[in-house]
Write a protein that holds these residues in place. Structure first.
Motif, PDB file in Angstrom:
ATOM      1  N   UNK A  25      47.708  47.414  27.936  1.00  0.00           N
ATOM      2  CA  UNK A  25      46.864  47.198  29.383  1.00  0.00           C
ATOM      3  C   UNK A  25      46.312  45.916  29.257  1.00  0.00           C
ATOM      4  N   UNK A  26      47.015  45.099  30.091  1.00  0.00           N
ATOM      5  CA  UNK A  26      46.581  43.549  30.225  1.00  0.00           C
ATOM      6  C   UNK A  26      45.012  43.353  30.402  1.00  0.00           C
ATOM      7  N   UNK A  27      44.340  44.120  31.509  1.00  0.00           N
ATOM      8  CA  UNK A  27      43.041  43.892  31.793  1.00  0.00           C
ATOM      9  C   UNK A  27      42.074  44.197  30.820  1.00  0.00           C
ATOM     10  N   UNK A  28      42.411  45.404  30.035  1.00  0.00           N
ATOM     11  CA  UNK A  28      41.464  45.758  29.020  1.00  0.00           C
ATOM     12  C   UNK A  28      41.750  44.583  27.909  1.00  0.00           C
ATOM     13  N   UNK A  29      42.712  44.229  27.750  1.00  0.00           N
ATOM     14  CA  UNK A  29      43.173  43.381  26.351  1.00  0.00           C
ATOM     15  C   UNK A  29      42.293  41.842  26.910  1.00  0.00           C
ATOM     16  N   UNK A  30      42.440  41.479  28.135  1.00  0.00           N
ATOM     17  CA  UNK A  30      41.695  40.367  28.575  1.00  0.00           C
ATOM     18  C   UNK A  30      40.232  40.470  28.408  1.00  0.00           C
ATOM     19  N   UNK A  31      39.840  41.635  28.612  1.00  0.00           N
ATOM     20  CA  UNK A  31      38.229  42.001  28.406  1.00  0.00           C
ATOM     21  C   UNK A  31      37.678  42.123  26.966  1.00  0.00           C
ATOM     22  N   UNK A  32      38.742  42.542  25.944  1.00  0.00           N
ATOM     23  CA  UNK A  32      38.345  42.709  24.926  1.00  0.00           C
ATOM     24  C   UNK A  32      38.477  41.296  24.134  1.00  0.00           C
ATOM     25  N   UNK A  33      39.080  40.362  24.599  1.00  0.00           N
ATOM     26  CA  UNK A  33      39.160  39.191  23.799  1.00  0.00           C
ATOM     27  C   UNK A  33      38.332  38.077  24.665  1.00  0.00           C
ATOM     28  N   UNK A  34      37.819  38.382  25.521  1.00  0.00           N
ATOM     29  CA  UNK A  34      36.842  37.704  26.570  1.00  0.00           C
ATOM     30  C   UNK A  34      37.848  36.625  27.206  1.00  0.00           C
TER      31      UNK A  34
END
Length: 303
Positions: A25-34
């Motif tokens: 999931x791109x959005x969740x990845x972005x959130x996890x990596x800030x």
């Protein structure tokens, strides 16, 4: 190993890939990596080009791993785990560590310091072996060339890539045979008239004692130079010669039945014994531990 291929690898991109493959999931990845979603999308585009594979494809409302991505995932996890381990401090446990130290020291170090070091080392670090080698004139070069690990000897001003720490202090006493004419007391004039035995690991040159005497316009008569303390004592025992020796060595090894120990007839600054090591070993866990162990074991805080 293909260096040209390795140069193309972006470790940050691989971290993003790991999270993408885990989350799908791109959005969740972005959130996890800030990171922003667009930044993750740009990285994914670069990764697809790098691997020549889509890596993640739409499957209904979700993303699914391609066959290539499924094969990459365990390899990627192992790679990043190893990369992370490179940055962690190396764990060191003296009780279980297996290693060796090459130590160069003078006759003084061999007789006065090693008998204190070795039993303690064997108790706290039984897997660490110690090899002691004799003092010689080119030891600093051997330290730079990694032929010895540590030097223990007289304090000096070393080159910029050599570290130094004082680990012991001592002072000189004069030793003569028991039946010597000056066995009870000696004056400076009497001292200068005698023949002297000098400890010289290299067999050449004078010592700081001679420099001190020369500063005061005196000179002693050095009749014999020997590298070892016990050889010098045997000469002293059968002649009217005199020698200056470190007090700690004398207290441990010189018999009062055979020799007389006198204060020198002139003031001599205390000895400073240092350990020296090369910058190459400055952060090595075994060597860091051993240097502190040496200091804690032999430094005399009550001097």
């Amino acid at each position: 190993m293909d260096i040209r291929t390795l140069k193309k690898i972006d470790l940050n991109a691989l971290v993003t890939l790991k999270v993408l493959l885990d989350e799908k999931h791109v959005t969740q990845t972005a959130h996890q990596l800030n990171l922003t979603q667009s930044a993750v999308s740009r990285t994914l585009a670069k990764l697809r080009e790098m691997f020549n594979d889509p890596l993640l494809v739409k499957s209904g409302k979700h993303l699914a791993l391609t066959n290539r991505a499924e094969k990459l995932q365990p390899q990627l996890n192992a790679l990043l785990e190893n990369a992370s381990a490179l940055l962690l401090p190396e764990k060191f446990n003296p009780a279980t560590h297996k290693g060796s130290i090459r130590l160069a020291t003078t006759d003084y170090g061999t007789h006065s310091l090693l008998p204190r070091l070795v039993p303690a080392l064997n108790e706290v670090a039984p897997g660490v072996s110690l090899t002691a080698v004799d003092w010689r004139s080119n030891l600093l070069t051997e330290l730079e060339e990694n032929r010895v690990d540590l030097i223990i000897g007289g304090a000096t001003v070393p080159p910029s890539d050599i570290f130094q720490r004082i680990v012991a202090h001592d002072h000189f006493v004069a030793v003569v045979r028991k039946s010597h004419p000056y066995a009870q007391k000696i004056t400076l004039d009497q001292y200068l008239q005698l023949k002297h035995v000098m400890i010289s690991p290299t067999g050449t040159g004078n010592s700081g004692i001679d420099d001190l005497l020369a500063f005061n316009r005196h000179k002693r008569n050095i009749s014999v130079r020997v590298p070892h303390f016990f050889a010098a004592l045997e000469i002293i025992a059968t002649t009217d010669m005199i020698i200056l020796l470190p007090a700690k060595f004398v207290r441990r090894y010189v018999s009062e039945d055979k020799y007389s120990v006198l204060p020198p007839p002139f003031e001599i600054p205390p000895m400073e014994i240092s350990m020296f090591w090369h910058a190459r070993m400055h952060h090595d866990p075994l060597h860091q531990w051993f240097r502190q162990f040496v200091y804690d074991t032999i430094y005399d805080r009550s001097r």
